[in-house]
Write an enzyme that holds these catalytic residues in place. Structure first.
Site, PDB file in Angstrom:
ATOM      1  CD  GLU A  49     -31.641  -5.390  -6.578  1.00  0.00           C
ATOM      2  OE1 GLU A  49     -31.937  -4.708  -7.581  1.00  0.00           O
ATOM      3  OE2 GLU A  49     -32.199  -5.261  -5.483  1.00  0.00           O
ATOM      4  CE1 TYR A 103     -33.382  -4.762 -12.639  1.00  0.00           C
ATOM      5  CE2 TYR A 103     -32.396  -6.306 -11.079  1.00  0.00           C
ATOM      6  CZ  TYR A 103     -32.911  -5.060 -11.371  1.00  0.00           C
ATOM      7  OH  TYR A 103     -32.941  -4.103 -10.399  1.00  0.00           O
ATOM      8  CG  ASP A 116      -0.841   5.077  -0.233  1.00  0.00           C
ATOM      9  OD1 ASP A 116      -0.970   4.816   0.966  1.00  0.00           O
ATOM     10  OD2 ASP A 116      -1.732   4.822  -1.080  1.00  0.00           O
ATOM     11  CB  CYS A 150     -32.229 -10.677  38.801  1.00  0.00           C
ATOM     12  SG  CYS A 150     -30.929 -10.963  40.010  1.00  0.00           S
ATOM     13  CG  ASP A 152     -34.104  -8.293  -0.072  1.00  0.00           C
ATOM     14  OD1 ASP A 152     -34.211  -7.091  -0.415  1.00  0.00           O
ATOM     15  OD2 ASP A 152     -34.426  -8.710   1.044  1.00  0.00           O
ATOM     16  CD  GLU A 211     -36.001 -10.727 -15.135  1.00  0.00           C
ATOM     17  OE1 GLU A 211     -35.631  -9.883 -14.300  1.00  0.00           O
ATOM     18  OE2 GLU A 211     -36.147 -10.486 -16.337  1.00  0.00           O
ATOM     19  CB  CYS A 217     -27.329 -14.554  41.341  1.00  0.00           C
ATOM     20  SG  CYS A 217     -28.715 -13.423  41.506  1.00  0.00           S
ATOM     21  CE  LYS A 254     -39.114  -6.713  -5.508  1.00  0.00           C
ATOM     22  NZ  LYS A 254     -38.023  -6.205  -4.747  1.00  0.00           N
ATOM     23  CB  SER A 260     -39.801   1.301  -7.164  1.00  0.00           C
ATOM     24  OG  SER A 260     -41.034   1.925  -7.015  1.00  0.00           O
ATOM     25  CB  CYS A 262     -27.119 -11.030  39.464  1.00  0.00           C
ATOM     26  SG  CYS A 262     -27.546 -12.201  38.180  1.00  0.00           S
ATOM     27  CE  LYS A 312     -38.056  -7.436 -14.874  1.00  0.00           C
ATOM     28  NZ  LYS A 312     -36.611  -7.311 -15.044  1.00  0.00           N
ATOM     29  CE  LYS A 371     -41.981  -7.084  -1.231  1.00  0.00           C
ATOM     30  NZ  LYS A 371     -40.690  -6.405  -1.135  1.00  0.00           N
ATOM     31  CG  ASP A 427      -2.059  -0.920   1.114  1.00  0.00           C
ATOM     32  OD1 ASP A 427      -2.922  -0.924   1.994  1.00  0.00           O
ATOM     33  OD2 ASP A 427      -2.091  -1.671   0.117  1.00  0.00           O
ATOM     34  CB  CYS A 468     -31.984 -14.449  39.715  1.00  0.00           C
ATOM     35  SG  CYS A 468     -30.732 -14.307  38.430  1.00  0.00           S
TER      36      CYS A 468
HETATM   37  S1  IVH Z   1     -36.983  -4.891 -12.801  1.00  0.00           S
HETATM   38  C1  IVH Z   1     -38.590  -0.435 -13.627  1.00  0.00           C
HETATM   39  N1  IVH Z   1     -36.082  -7.197 -12.053  1.00  0.00           N
HETATM   40  O1  IVH Z   1     -36.683  -4.661  -7.062  1.00  0.00           O
HETATM   41  C2  IVH Z   1     -38.040  -1.260 -12.536  1.00  0.00           C
HETATM   42  N2  IVH Z   1     -36.135  -5.428 -10.470  1.00  0.00           N
HETATM   43  O2  IVH Z   1     -38.945  -3.380  -5.748  1.00  0.00           O
HETATM   44  C3  IVH Z   1     -37.297  -2.390 -13.115  1.00  0.00           C
HETATM   45  N3  IVH Z   1     -35.209  -6.056  -8.286  1.00  0.00           N
HETATM   46  O3  IVH Z   1     -35.811  -1.345  -7.799  1.00  0.00           O
HETATM   47  C4  IVH Z   1     -36.939  -3.331 -12.085  1.00  0.00           C
HETATM   48  N4  IVH Z   1     -34.711  -8.127  -8.790  1.00  0.00           N
HETATM   49  O4  IVH Z   1     -33.943  -3.025  -7.347  1.00  0.00           O
HETATM   50  C5  IVH Z   1     -36.350  -5.936 -11.687  1.00  0.00           C
HETATM   51  N5  IVH Z   1     -35.249  -9.295 -11.550  1.00  0.00           N
HETATM   52  C6  IVH Z   1     -35.529  -8.040 -11.179  1.00  0.00           C
HETATM   53  C7  IVH Z   1     -35.258  -7.561  -9.891  1.00  0.00           C
HETATM   54  C8  IVH Z   1     -35.579  -6.249  -9.564  1.00  0.00           C
HETATM   55  C9  IVH Z   1     -34.692  -7.194  -7.850  1.00  0.00           C
HETATM   56  C10 IVH Z   1     -35.369  -4.842  -7.456  1.00  0.00           C
HETATM   57  C11 IVH Z   1     -34.966  -3.568  -8.145  1.00  0.00           C
HETATM   58  C12 IVH Z   1     -36.165  -2.677  -8.044  1.00  0.00           C
HETATM   59  C13 IVH Z   1     -36.883  -3.271  -6.891  1.00  0.00           C
HETATM   60  C14 IVH Z   1     -38.331  -2.918  -6.894  1.00  0.00           C
END
Ligand code: IVH
Length: 681
Positions: free
Chosen positions: A185, A237, A48, A437, A131, A127, A422, A129, A93, A442, A301, A325, A44, A419
């Site tokens: 994601e 995606y 630097d 307690c 997280d 697809e 103790c 989803k 979203s 204790c 979709k 969901k 490092d 307790c």
């Molecule tokens: S499509 C126009 N596909 O879920 C929005 N979103 O709750 C297009 N997410 O903001 C999003 N997996 O961060 C899409 N296979 C997937 C996803 C996905 C996770 C998230 C994404 C979005 C959020 C919405």
């Protein structure tokens, strides 16, 4: 400035220009080795030095600077810090459906918008989803140029340097269009998440509550070296503007993305009707635990891009997509035992010890039952089959008992009258749900109070975790927190899993805690009702512990945030002989009993005479805590960057202060640098 003066001052000699070009190449190569390939060739410090040399050249010859030179990407920090960048196309979203019926309603609306008959089935791309955290990546001429977070959907943050550390995201792609923007994601693989939390716990740091938080925290770190340590992963995606590029179906776009080398999730489907898509949802609801990442649903979709366009979007979300969901994950297991834990204040908490069971990627063997009333209401008994659920938190809860599966001969749970640790009497005030307690010494209370004393927001003794406190208490080296200051190297290094180096580190941490301001000690003492903020107010008002000890109920009630109840509790604490003895031992151990008053920085300390500016979110402390640390170590904190500033301490998502620091040439510190400076003190 006229062209003439400018050229006479800044035209670099050929040698300087050549050296700068060479340095830039070298730096780029080492960054890649470090951040991307995880295989650095130099230390490092040597790295630097290269950066410093280039920065020096650029300072002397400003015309040599390029937009991506280390001068604007100090210490490998994201270009100009985490700058806000407006998305070309907003990142919307998704609308959520929490049941199959809600999904059907969504489709009915879609039919109406598209003005087509409900007889005609629609084809959906399905697809998982993921997280995690949504990101947008911009490639120009096949090279990754920019990575942005979603932000508020209109404006995100530039996290390019951090995105580059995600191994599965290609740095460059072949045969791509001039400009390509893809979205996806980033997430924490569960195995990595567990590893990170184990490490954090060993280091005495609080674990992340869930992989999503960990991913969000990591991608926005200011220092990409830290992000690289965290091994995030990602899936793509979406390609922005693909329909204009001649694509007709979403599933085709995914194929193309995959061929370009993007990580596309392998578990996607193409379903010829909503009912088939819902089958896909059911299947993955069942199978979600097979994955090494968390999913919270399935995204449906419309596969046909022409129909997508026709359906359009609201201001918030596209009408052509929907998030199905999953319900909170639940699992059945059995209660092996109900144990009662004793907390720092003596509060008793019943905890169900469970047959270990996998839930959301982690193995669960306990669940909280909160208090006696809660156990009675749910009638949880030893031997019961129960359903447990994990929300967003680390500790899961018992949802309900499966009474039909109750074995014979079980009895309702009863809170012990003594307790469990103790043997002292238990007391439950009439207006409280919590039993406590009453034993003053204790061991369980002592253990928790030592842990609280050492916790980050109190005396911040990093490395003093549960396992170590247990050992120290078992071996009778520590009975209460004042004993911590009598520990020595020999004694410590004879403990299990403790070498001389760890012993020295711990002693350094203990020593450091002696110098913290009074309010940290006040919070650490664990006086009932005195939280962090109240401790600060009290510390500021009285200035010294001696003055606080003499304070009357009335004096105390004069402090902001302090009412009769808190004042009485503080008075009661100082009226106890055993507490006074404890305080005298802390005094002899050399702890600081004073609160530095604003405007009078101490003359010594590693930051003496240095002015700091803080920006962004820090990982390990709040900004107030960092400011206070700076002050107690002799430094000053200012609100704006100027030539008088010595350091800018930048957390994630910093503001324009980073840019300004770079322009003026003020040293930028990452949280890690800052900690190092403190540790060296
Ligand atoms: S499509 C126009 N596909 O879920 C929005 N979103 O709750 C297009 N997410 O903001 C999003 N997996 O961060 C899409 N296979 C997937 C996803 C996905 C996770 C998230 C994404 C979005 C959020 C919405």
């Amino acid at each position: 400035m006229s062209a003439k003066t400018r050229s006479s001052e800044t035209t670099p000699p050929v040698a300087a220009r050549r050296r700068a070009a060479r340095l830039r190449k070298e730096i780029e190569r080492h960054r890649r080795l470090y951040y991307v390939e995880n295989a650095p060739e130099i230390t490092d410090a040597d790295y630097d030095a290269l950066e410093r040399e280039l920065r020096g050249l650029e300072d002397r010859h400003p015309s040599l600077a390029t937009p991506d030179s280390p001068k604007t990407t100090v210490g490998g920090a994201p270009a100009a810090g985490l700058t806000a960048v407006r998305h070309g196309v907003p990142m919307l979203s998704l609308e959520n459906a929490y049941s199959e019926d809600e999904a059907r309603e969504w489709q009915a609306r879609l039919y109406r918008v598209l003005e087509i008959s409900g007889e005609e089935p629609l084809t959906y791309a399905t697809e998982l989803k993921i997280d995690g955290l949504s990101i947008s990546l911009i490639y120009e001429k096949g090279e990754l140029r920019q990575g942005l977070t979603r932000g508020d959907g209109r404006t995100g943050e530039d996290v390019t340097s951090n995105i580059r550390t995600v191994q599965s995201i290609p740095q460059s792609i072949k045969h791509a269009p001039e400009r390509l923007e893809v979205r996806g994601e980033v997430f924490f693989p569960l195995s990595e998440f567990r590893r990170l939390n184990e490490q954090r716990q060993e280091a005495g740091l609080p674990p992340f509550a869930n992989p999503r938080n960990a991913a969000a925290g990591s991608i926005r770190l200011i220092d990409p070296r830290q992000t690289a340590d965290r091994r995030l992963d990602g899936f793509i995606y979406q390609a922005v503007g693909a329909r204009g590029a001649g694509f007709e179906r979403h599933s085709r776009i995914l194929e193309r993305l995959r061929n370009w080398g993007f990580p596309v999730n392998p578990h996607g489907g193409r379903c010829a009707s909503l009912e088939k898509a819902l089958e896909f949802c059911r299947e993955w609801q069942r199978r979600r635990n097979e994955l090494d990442y968390e999913i919270d649903g399935v995204v449906l979709k419309l596969d046909d891009l022409e129909l997508q366009e026709k359906a359009g979007a609201t201001a918030k979300s596209p009408r052509w997509a929907m998030a199905y969901k999953f319900p909170s994950e639940q699992v059945e297991t059995r209660v092996r035992d109900i144990r009662v834990q004793v907390g720092r204040t003596g509060a008793l908490t019943p905890v169900a010890e469970l047959e270990p069971v996998g839930l959301g990627g982690t193995t669960i063997s306990r669940a909280t039952l909160h208090n006696e009333e809660e156990v009675r209401r749910k009638d949880v008994r030893v031997g019961d089959a129960v359903i447990i659920e994990k929300g967003g938190e680390v500790i899961p809860k018992v949802v309900r008992v499966l009474e039909k599966e109750r074995p014979r001969g079980t009895a309702p749970f009863r809170m012990p009258e003594q307790c469990p640790v103790c043997g002292s009497d238990i007391f439950r005030a009439e207006d409280e749900v919590v039993s406590r307690c009453t034993g003053a010494s204790c061991p369980a209370k002592l253990r928790e109070s030592v842990l609280h004393f050492a916790s980050r927001r109190a005396l911040d003794i990093e490395g003093l975790g549960e396992a170590l406190v247990d050992q120290l208490m078992q071996k009778r080296r520590v009975r209460d927190f004042a004993d911590l200051y009598g520990l020595n190297r020999d004694g410590l290094s004879r403990l299990d899993r403790m070498g001389q180096k760890s012993a020295d580190n711990l002693l350094r941490q203990i020593d450091k805690s002696r110098r913290l301001p009074l309010h940290r000690l006040l919070f650490g003492l664990g006086i009932r009702f005195v939280g962090e903020r109240t401790a600060q107010q009290i510390g500021r008002r009285f200035g010294t512990l001696d003055r606080l000890q003499e304070a009357t109920q009335q004096d105390l009630e004069g402090v902001e945030d302090v009412g009769p109840r808190v004042a009485a509790s503080v008075r009661a604490f100082f009226a106890q002989n055993s507490n006074l003895k404890l305080i005298e031992r802390l005094r002899s151990a050399g702890l600081n009993f004073t609160e530095p008053q604003a405007g009078a920085p101490p003359a010594s300390g590693p930051f003496a005479g240095k002015t700091f500016v803080l920006t962004g979110t820090l990982d390990g402390f709040t900004r107030d805590e960092a400011a206070e640390l700076i002050r107690t170590h002799g430094g000053r904190v200012s609100g704006s960057v100027s030539r008088k500033t010595h350091y800018v301490l930048a957390g994630s998502a910093p503001g324009s202060k980073v840019k300004k620091a770079q322009v003026i040439g003020v040293t930028l510190l990452s949280e890690r640098d800052f900690r190092k400076m403190l540790g060296e003190s």
